[in-house]
Scaffold this active site. Structure first.
Site, mmCIF file in Angstrom:
data_model
loop_
_atom_site.group_PDB
_atom_site.id
_atom_site.type_symbol
_atom_site.label_atom_id
_atom_site.label_comp_id
_atom_site.label_asym_id
_atom_site.label_seq_id
_atom_site.Cartn_x
_atom_site.Cartn_y
_atom_site.Cartn_z
ATOM 1 N N TYR A 157 7.342 -33.868 -1.886
ATOM 2 C CA TYR A 157 6.923 -33.302 -3.166
ATOM 3 C C TYR A 157 8.100 -32.571 -3.804
ATOM 4 O O TYR A 157 8.434 -31.446 -3.432
ATOM 5 C CB TYR A 157 5.714 -32.383 -2.974
ATOM 6 C CG TYR A 157 4.405 -33.115 -3.124
ATOM 7 C CD1 TYR A 157 4.221 -34.365 -2.525
ATOM 8 C CD2 TYR A 157 3.359 -32.600 -3.874
ATOM 9 C CE1 TYR A 157 3.038 -35.062 -2.662
ATOM 10 C CE2 TYR A 157 2.162 -33.286 -4.014
ATOM 11 C CZ TYR A 157 2.007 -34.527 -3.408
ATOM 12 O OH TYR A 157 0.840 -35.222 -3.553
ATOM 13 N N HIS A 205 -10.146 -34.759 -11.982
ATOM 14 C CA HIS A 205 -8.985 -34.634 -12.871
ATOM 15 C C HIS A 205 -9.231 -35.371 -14.184
ATOM 16 O O HIS A 205 -8.315 -35.976 -14.750
ATOM 17 C CB HIS A 205 -7.719 -35.163 -12.196
ATOM 18 C CG HIS A 205 -7.181 -34.283 -11.112
ATOM 19 N ND1 HIS A 205 -6.417 -33.168 -11.360
ATOM 20 C CD2 HIS A 205 -7.306 -34.350 -9.762
ATOM 21 C CE1 HIS A 205 -6.087 -32.590 -10.218
ATOM 22 N NE2 HIS A 205 -6.625 -33.286 -9.230
ATOM 23 N N TRP A 261 5.283 -33.571 -9.564
ATOM 24 C CA TRP A 261 4.220 -33.106 -10.444
ATOM 25 C C TRP A 261 4.813 -32.129 -11.447
ATOM 26 O O TRP A 261 5.656 -31.308 -11.107
ATOM 27 C CB TRP A 261 3.103 -32.468 -9.628
ATOM 28 C CG TRP A 261 2.500 -33.431 -8.659
ATOM 29 C CD1 TRP A 261 2.754 -33.530 -7.321
ATOM 30 C CD2 TRP A 261 1.575 -34.482 -8.964
ATOM 31 N NE1 TRP A 261 2.034 -34.560 -6.777
ATOM 32 C CE2 TRP A 261 1.297 -35.159 -7.756
ATOM 33 C CE3 TRP A 261 0.947 -34.900 -10.134
ATOM 34 C CZ2 TRP A 261 0.420 -36.244 -7.698
ATOM 35 C CZ3 TRP A 261 0.071 -35.974 -10.072
ATOM 36 C CH2 TRP A 261 -0.184 -36.630 -8.866
ATOM 37 N N ASP A 292 -4.696 -37.254 -16.646
ATOM 38 C CA ASP A 292 -5.092 -36.052 -15.918
ATOM 39 C C ASP A 292 -5.665 -35.100 -16.951
ATOM 40 O O ASP A 292 -5.646 -35.388 -18.155
ATOM 41 C CB ASP A 292 -3.898 -35.421 -15.182
ATOM 42 C CG ASP A 292 -4.315 -34.681 -13.921
ATOM 43 O OD1 ASP A 292 -5.122 -33.744 -14.035
ATOM 44 O OD2 ASP A 292 -3.854 -35.045 -12.823
ATOM 45 N N ASP A 334 -8.429 -37.924 -5.852
ATOM 46 C CA ASP A 334 -8.118 -36.672 -5.159
ATOM 47 C C ASP A 334 -8.791 -35.470 -5.819
ATOM 48 O O ASP A 334 -9.068 -35.471 -7.010
ATOM 49 C CB ASP A 334 -6.600 -36.441 -5.130
ATOM 50 C CG ASP A 334 -6.006 -36.329 -6.530
ATOM 51 O OD1 ASP A 334 -6.302 -37.201 -7.360
ATOM 52 O OD2 ASP A 334 -5.262 -35.368 -6.788
ATOM 53 N N GLU A 335 -9.017 -34.460 -5.011
ATOM 54 C CA GLU A 335 -9.363 -33.099 -5.436
ATOM 55 C C GLU A 335 -10.584 -33.023 -6.354
ATOM 56 O O GLU A 335 -10.661 -32.152 -7.217
ATOM 57 C CB GLU A 335 -8.158 -32.441 -6.114
ATOM 58 C CG GLU A 335 -6.967 -32.288 -5.186
ATOM 59 C CD GLU A 335 -5.790 -31.597 -5.835
ATOM 60 O OE1 GLU A 335 -5.048 -30.894 -5.121
ATOM 61 O OE2 GLU A 335 -5.594 -31.754 -7.066
#
Length: 499
Positions: A377, A230, A427, A153, A285-286
């Protein structure tokens, strides 16, 4: 029947501690078994307890039967994992050998879902191999069987890649120790060995050792290599892979650049040489797709491939990577954003932005792992945030994790075989210390474990809390830093900060 050497190794597992005198049955076992039939009488352990173990054909994968009578213990199992899980149940019943007298009973047990996972973010804050092994031990105790490691990441690349040494010489290190300081600063990277450099990475030898350690406990490690977003650390080390061609300009790989696919294939080849897992997680993702709208290479790729928009451009990348991974006999998993622009054939979706992405994927015939942020989460505070260590915010107590059921009424029955299971995610942006991470996992990971293994009709929140308190006492005795569930602040107004 077992050979003598196998028989005595089994006994050794159960004789690690001095015996006590309190009789106990399966009442504290996590996850709760499928069927329990209580008998009369007790079995008192001898110096060499009578344990009869036999493999039986026709039993479901990972399943077992365990019978305790006044003469001893009989275990029947489907496969090696089933035998291992039977021993985990027996170890919990005897408190790892501390309880000398156990109640007569019969247990028939098998998992509800084949995938019961826990996620480890080692990019934002590097974790030692010893820490990961310690968590594997706890996971095995509670019959979890997938460890998902988020290896890359923006905050740091954590795996040795021979073809691209700058990933670990430079992309694995930063000037600030905490993610928060780094993220709120210039977000620069540092050379390995430079003064004040924080970070780290795993050698291939270390990761192979970890894979074997997990395999012996019937846990498969799933590596995650983030793409196309990321990826700031990748583009700082190899800026030619970005649309800008310069470091510190963006976090997304340039899909129009053929060198990006060479990079991905070379990296994943080395990853798959270390990790024999069925699944390879590719993130997805993202991604900030604005760069691709202005990049000549990306626009040319879209024109050549007949792609309508940047969602389809990302889908093109995921499909291409998926074909490569499948050519190596593996399968990809991606976060539910890989649905955007069209889902790659054979891709498995990890549904985190709620559950609808997972439901949509199931209806299209794709396998799904449910991990919705609202329930799974674990980086949210597990008690009133004013009394808890720093976290990403929100409030997710044990009971809220436990009540989640991955099977929703809207799911068509004929598609439920695509629902592989459940995963808890942690996370680590605000979790720098290993002990803090451990605190966030336990006991909430136990709730994930029970949801993944146990039949929903056997689940009971009050009884689970009682069993969790007992399990936490055991973990504390083994040196784990766990949440103080007994003194939970709980459902009071100050705790209701919401997610």
């Amino acid at each position: 029947m077992k050979t003598l050497s196998r028989f005595f190794s089994t006994i050794a597992i159960l004789l690690l501690f001095p015996f006590g005198s309190l009789a106990q049955g399966p009442e504290n076992v996590i996850p709760v078994p499928s069927e329990i039939r209580l008998g009369k009488g007790t079995y008192v352990w001898q110096d060499a307890p009578d344990i009869r173990i036999r493999r039986v054909k026709g039993m479901a994968p990972e399943s077992y039967e365990l019978k305790v009578d006044e003469k001893g213990v009989t275990i029947k199992y489907s496969d090696n994992a089933g035998e291992f899980y039977a021993l985990q149940t027996l170890k919990q019943m005897t408190c790892d050998g501390k309880i000398k007298t156990i109640a007569c009973c019969e247990i028939s047990d098998s998992p509800r879902f084949p995938y019961r996972g826990l996620h480890f973010d080692v990019s934002r804050h590097f974790r030692s191999i010893d820490f990961l092994k310690k968590q594997i031990d706890a996971m095995a105790m509670f019959k979890m069987n997938r460890m998902h490691i988020h290896l890359t990441d923006a905050a740091g690349w954590r795996m040795q890649i021979d073809a691209y040494p700058r990933l670990t010489e430079f992309g694995a290190w930063r000037p600030q120790e905490t993610w928060k300081e780094w993220w709120n600063g210039d977000r620069l990277y540092a050379e390995e060995g430079s003064e004040g450099a924080y970070g780290g990475y795993y050698t291939k030898e270390e990761l192979r050792e970890l894979v074997e350690y997990a395999r012996e406990r019937y846990i498969e490690i799933i590596p995650e290599i983030e793409m196309p977003g990321h990826s700031e650390e990748v583009l700082a080390a190899y800026p030619e892979l970005s649309c800008a061609g310069e470091p510190y300009r963006q976090g997304e790989m340039c899909i129009g650049n053929e060198k990006v696919f060479t990079f991905i294939e070379n990296v994943l080849t080395e990853v798959m040489e270390v990790f024999p897992s069925e699944f390879i997680h590719i993130g997805g993702d993202e991604a900030n797709k604005e760069h691709w709208k202005k990049c000549p290479k990306c626009q040319q790729r879209m024109k050549e491939e007949g792609l309508a928009d940047v969602d389809e451009l990302q889908s093109y990348m995921i499909r291409r990577v998926s074909r490569f991974v499948e050519s190596k006999g593996r399968r990809i998993i991606g976060w539910d954003e890989i649905l955007d622009g069209g889902l790659a054939a054979g891709a498995t979706v990890m549904s985190w932005r709620g559950t609808q992405g997972g439901i949509d994927a199931m209806e299209m015939g794709h396998d799904v792992i449910m991990t919705p942020g609202r329930y799974c989460y674990l980086d949210h505070a597990q008690d009133a945030p004013f009394k808890e260590p720093e976290s990403i915010g929100g409030y997710l107590p044990l009971d809220s994790v436990y009540v989640y059921d991955p099977v929703e009424p809207s799911m068509p029955a004929e598609k439920l075989h695509h629902l592989l299971g459940i995963q808890g995610n942690l996370w680590a942006e605000y979790i720098p210390a290993d002990g803090h991470a451990e605190y966030m996992y336990w006991p909430r990971a136990m709730a994930i474990a029970e949801t993944g293994w146990s039949r929903p009709e056997n689940k009971d929140a009050d009884d689970f809390r009682r069993r969790a308190l007992s399990a936490l006492d055991h973990l504390k005795g083994e040196g784990y830093n766990v949440f103080d569930l007994e003194n939970e602040y709980g459902e009071r107004k100050l705790a209701q900060t919401g997610l």
